[in-house]
Design a protein around this motif. Structure first.
Motif, PDB file in Angstrom:
ATOM      1  N   PRO A 224      42.091  15.442  -2.462  1.00 23.96           N
ATOM      2  CA  PRO A 224      42.198  16.740  -2.665  1.00 23.96           C
ATOM      3  C   PRO A 224      40.924  17.447  -3.042  1.00 23.96           C
ATOM      4  N   GLY A 225      39.914  16.629  -3.738  1.00 24.68           N
ATOM      5  CA  GLY A 225      38.751  17.303  -4.204  1.00 24.68           C
ATOM      6  C   GLY A 225      37.468  17.036  -3.126  1.00 24.68           C
ATOM      7  N   PHE A 226      37.816  15.987  -2.011  1.00 25.58           N
ATOM      8  CA  PHE A 226      36.742  15.828  -1.162  1.00 25.58           C
ATOM      9  C   PHE A 226      37.302  15.558   0.137  1.00 25.58           C
ATOM     10  N   SER A 227      36.454  15.968   1.369  1.00 23.67           N
ATOM     11  CA  SER A 227      36.788  15.944   2.827  1.00 23.67           C
ATOM     12  C   SER A 227      35.407  15.896   3.441  1.00 23.67           C
ATOM     13  N   GLU A 228      35.678  15.263   4.512  1.00 20.90           N
ATOM     14  CA  GLU A 228      34.399  15.247   5.378  1.00 20.90           C
ATOM     15  C   GLU A 228      34.767  15.114   6.861  1.00 20.90           C
ATOM     16  N   GLN A 229      33.998  15.632   7.807  1.00 18.93           N
ATOM     17  CA  GLN A 229      34.201  15.646   9.339  1.00 18.93           C
ATOM     18  C   GLN A 229      32.954  15.248   9.844  1.00 18.93           C
ATOM     19  N   PHE A 230      33.033  14.510  11.085  1.00 21.37           N
ATOM     20  CA  PHE A 230      31.874  14.153  11.844  1.00 21.37           C
ATOM     21  C   PHE A 230      32.306  14.505  13.181  1.00 21.37           C
ATOM     22  N   ASP A 231      31.009  15.301  14.021  1.00 18.12           N
ATOM     23  CA  ASP A 231      31.202  15.852  15.260  1.00 18.12           C
ATOM     24  C   ASP A 231      29.953  15.345  16.046  1.00 18.12           C
ATOM     25  N   ALA A 232      30.324  15.121  17.247  1.00 13.98           N
ATOM     26  CA  ALA A 232      29.017  14.895  18.297  1.00 13.98           C
ATOM     27  C   ALA A 232      29.435  15.496  19.543  1.00 13.98           C
ATOM     28  N   GLN A 233      28.722  16.455  20.097  1.00 19.95           N
ATOM     29  CA  GLN A 233      29.111  17.050  21.224  1.00 19.95           C
ATOM     30  C   GLN A 233      27.746  17.961  21.508  1.00 19.95           C
ATOM     31  N   HIS A 234      27.497  18.207  23.017  1.00 21.30           N
ATOM     32  CA  HIS A 234      26.775  19.059  23.496  1.00 21.30           C
ATOM     33  C   HIS A 234      25.259  18.605  22.974  1.00 21.30           C
ATOM     34  N   GLY A 235      24.996  17.451  22.671  1.00 23.59           N
ATOM     35  CA  GLY A 235      23.725  16.923  22.276  1.00 23.59           C
ATOM     36  C   GLY A 235      23.406  17.283  20.893  1.00 23.59           C
ATOM     37  N   ARG A 236      24.502  17.780  19.914  1.00 25.04           N
ATOM     38  CA  ARG A 236      24.411  18.018  18.583  1.00 25.04           C
ATOM     39  C   ARG A 236      25.368  16.906  17.879  1.00 25.04           C
ATOM     40  N   LYS A 237      24.761  16.442  16.713  1.00 23.10           N
ATOM     41  CA  LYS A 237      25.419  15.772  15.817  1.00 23.10           C
ATOM     42  C   LYS A 237      25.515  16.412  14.319  1.00 23.10           C
ATOM     43  N   GLU A 238      26.748  16.575  14.068  1.00 22.55           N
ATOM     44  CA  GLU A 238      27.167  17.260  12.856  1.00 22.55           C
ATOM     45  C   GLU A 238      28.048  16.549  11.807  1.00 22.55           C
TER      46      GLU A 238
END
Length: 375
Positions: A224-238
């Motif tokens: 409930p107090g912490f969450s994270e996400q990873f994205d990698a698309q169009h030459g960008r990683k986040e």
């Protein structure tokens, strides 16, 4: 789709002109301009060209007592038409299409300047504040910012026009004002507001609380107090990480805003080999867990990506020079109305620009989008 064709709504427009001096029906002028703009004809000359070439087509529905208006007539009509009248029937159309879909979810509020509506030194461009339903993907309201004013005065006016009950209203730091937060709460909704230096006491309290939390925490466990996400698309990683903390008695400034949750979102981006790292802070009057808060903070930016970007790219809004009277504001309402109608027509999977082209090429698709009956 809407319960009535667009022309039926436009026929409710009160006419500000002197009847003895009018050779064109107000609703018909606005309808012809709307059809032309839906088909990709945006300037006064282009609208007139479209109307002349489609005159026989228009006579299926319209009386056209004075024939096709000139480009100057189109300009004059939109310049003198009171924007509140047009916005009122736009809101009625919104109410009709939402009749079986009660407005809920998140509403993102953000402003946009119509750059080409200003000309000359010291001239101010028309600046509109828009309300975007992130769930429905449509614009549900707009309000012009008054001359020599700013979004702080326009946002409460816009909020008063909308049915907000149950919604989460998100606004960037410019809208983080006590009166705006109170307006949202009084309309049975909740707010999600960005926290920055324009509210220094609030900002200091939020950052101090999070810094104390980070100093005392060695690991972050999803929950409930912490969450994270990873994205990698169009030459960008986040990589995005989100922390939420419940507001308590040790946070008197947040309590004075009736906030229940404070939020920190860290975004680490790598674009073309270059890294960027920043943290944004928010507060909300709703109790949110980290996953919900992260989704909401990301969804807010759909007003930029799906509304403002589309208006610039597919409609060329920043290049359109409508400077006389109320013309700029009225055309902004028409463009958003058209955008909504085309978004709601899902019979073809096309970009917005190609939907406009298809309206010009395919009468059936245009009829579907505007709620007209096929002949």
């Amino acid at each position: 789709m809407a319960q009535k064709p667009l022309l039926n709504y436009l026929e409710m427009l009160p006419d500000p002109r002197l009847p003895a001096k009018c050779s064109h029906v107000l609703s018909e002028v606005v309808f012809m301009a709307s059809c032309a703009m839906m088909c990709g004809f945006d300037t006064w000359s282009e609208i007139t060209l479209f109307a002349k070439e489609r005159e026989q087509w228009f006579r299926r529905w319209l009386t056209l007592p004075g024939g096709i208006p000139s480009h100057d007539t189109f300009n004059r009509v939109f310049a003198i038409l009171p924007p509140d009248s047009l916005k009122a029937i736009f809101q009625e159309w919104i109410g009709d299409i939402l009749d079986d879909e009660k407005l809920s979810g998140q509403l993102a509020i953000d402003g946009k300047s119509l750059r080409a509506t200003a000309k000359g030194k010291g001239a101010n461009a028309v600046h509109m504040v828009n309300a975007w339903s992130t769930e429905l993907g449509i614009c549900i309201g707009q309000q012009k910012v008054a001359q020599k004013s700013n979004e702080i005065t326009a946002i409460p006016v816009l909020l008063q026009q909308l049915e907000l009950a149950g919604c989460l209203v998100s606004i960037d730091a410019a809208g983080t004002q006590v009166n705006i937060a109170d307006t949202i709460l009084k309309r049975s909704a909740d707010y999600l507001l960005a926290v920055k230096d324009n509210q220094p006491t609030l900002n200091a309290e939020v950052q101090t609380r999070f810094q104390a939390y980070w100093d005392s925490t060695t690991t972050d466990e999803p929950g409930p107090g912490f969450s994270e996400q990873f994205d990698a698309q169009h030459g960008r990683k986040e990589h995005r990480r989100c922390w939420v903390i419940a507001v308590d008695e040790h946070m008197p400034v947040c309590q004075s805003w009736k906030a229940k949750t404070i939020i920190a979102v860290q975004a680490e981006r790598v674009v073309s080999g270059k890294g960027h790292d920043f943290v944004r802070f928010y507060m909300s009057s709703r109790v949110l867990d980290a996953a919900t808060a992260l989704k909401a903070t990301r969804s807010h930016w759909s007003v930029e990506n799906l509304l403002h970007w589309t208006l610039d790219i597919a409609f060329g809004e920043d290049q359109l020079q409508a400077r006389a009277g109320h013309a700029g504001e009225n055309l902004a309402v028409i463009r958003q109305w058209i955008l909504n109608m085309l978004k709601r027509n899902t019979s073809r999977k096309l970009s917005m620009a190609n939907k406009r082209k298809l309206c010009c090429l395919n009468d059936d698709y245009l009829f579907e989008s505007m709620g007209l009956f096929k002949l």
